[in-house]
Design a protein around this motif. Structure first.
Motif, mmCIF file in Angstrom:
data_model
loop_
_atom_site.group_PDB
_atom_site.id
_atom_site.type_symbol
_atom_site.label_atom_id
_atom_site.label_comp_id
_atom_site.label_asym_id
_atom_site.label_seq_id
_atom_site.Cartn_x
_atom_site.Cartn_y
_atom_site.Cartn_z
ATOM 1 N N TRP A 34 2.215 3.655 -3.104
ATOM 2 C CA TRP A 34 3.334 3.837 -3.002
ATOM 3 C C TRP A 34 3.592 3.947 -1.669
ATOM 4 N N LEU A 63 5.543 1.785 1.277
ATOM 5 C CA LEU A 63 6.711 0.902 1.540
ATOM 6 C C LEU A 63 6.118 -0.211 2.680
ATOM 7 N N LYS A 64 6.916 -1.512 2.484
ATOM 8 C CA LYS A 64 6.473 -2.609 3.646
ATOM 9 C C LYS A 64 7.909 -1.807 4.933
ATOM 10 N N TRP A 71 11.522 4.069 4.208
ATOM 11 C CA TRP A 71 12.748 4.165 3.806
ATOM 12 C C TRP A 71 13.450 5.255 4.179
ATOM 13 N N ASN A 103 7.645 6.921 4.627
ATOM 14 C CA ASN A 103 6.564 5.875 4.556
ATOM 15 C C ASN A 103 5.804 5.638 3.327
ATOM 16 N N ARG A 123 6.885 6.686 -0.861
ATOM 17 C CA ARG A 123 8.056 6.929 -1.468
ATOM 18 C C ARG A 123 7.082 6.504 -2.987
#
Length: 267
Positions: free
Chosen positions: A231, A233-234, A237, A242, A244
């Protein structure tokens, strides 16, 4: 966010002012608070034949009777029965350093998130990242069970978060409740998110706030506590999260004590 005064005018021929306050004004204010029209931290003043409530609200229109949910409507009708004239409210002014609420139109996904210092709505809009007052969601108007659940969760979260932030006795318990998916507090929050999704037809994420971590590299290896999926994230969000998981509807952050600069963004 605005400071306001709400004036009540009891008909003392029908009911003593003190009884009017206890039996009608206080329940009415409590019901408005459950619907998000009043925010926490207000107080009453009994001025002869007039009773005034001083408090804060999200918008200039927050106190409109048109926005009352069902239980507030019932309280309002009882107040009118024992009043010399209709109650009125007046805005005193905008509160300094307070962020405005969501002004987005149309549906948006939500995040269930709060802290013990916040008097704002626990629902955060994913379009603007601002809080969305409960009274905006008219489909919740008659769902007293869900609204009661949201308010009870908020009260429980505040107590647990306060224990953690206060350190000392209860710190570990408070942190476990607010940061761990298996905790009763988090499980209640996740259930609320699922109920909100069914009622509002939007996605509702639960925020698992993380403070402690061992290292930056280990933090980025964390798996979703719900499904054990990836989960990370690059890019954060909403500039906040960091992590999700769209499957489990969970969001989280890099541990605050690992990346303190990041923590300032979400405080």
């Amino acid at each position: 966010m605005f400071l306001f005064k709400y004036h009540f005018y009891p008909n003392t021929r029908l009911i003593p002012a003190s009884e009017f306050l206890d039996m009608h004004c206080e329940p009415f204010v409590d019901n408005l608070g459950k619907g998000g029209q009043f925010l926490a931290g207000g107080y009453f003043a009994n001025q002869h034949a007039e009773i005034t409530y001083y408090g804060s609200c999200a918008e200039k229109t927050s106190l409109s009777p048109k926005l009352h949910f069902s239980w507030a409507n019932r309280s309002y009708k009882r107040i009118l029965q024992y009043s010399k004239r209709q109650p009125k409210f007046e805005l005193v002014g905008r509160l300094p350093d307070e962020k405005p609420c969501c002004a987005c139109r149309g549906k948006a996904d939500l995040i269930l998130r709060t802290n013990f210092l916040s008097i704002e709505s626990v629902l955060k809009c994913t379009k603007c990242t601002r809080y969305a007052p409960l009274y905006r969601f008219r489909s919740l108007s008659n769902d007293t069970e869900l609204l009661s659940g949201i308010n009870s969760w908020k009260a429980a979260y505040d107590r647990c978060d306060g224990l953690f932030i206060g350190s000392g006795v209860g710190e570990r318990f408070g942190y476990y409740q607010t940061s761990t998916l298996k905790s009763p507090l988090a499980q209640d929050g996740v259930k609320l998110c699922r109920s909100l999704e069914k009622k509002l037809k939007v996605r509702a994420y639960y925020d698992l706030n993380t403070y402690y971590g061992r290292s930056s590299s280990l933090e980025r290896k964390r798996r979703c506590p719900g499904c054990n999926g990836n989960w990370l994230l690059k890019q954060p969000w909403l500039g906040l999260y960091n992590f999700r998981c769209n499957k489990c509807r969970l969001v989280s952050n890099i541990a605050w004590d690992i990346e303190p600069a990041y923590s300032k963004q979400i405080s």
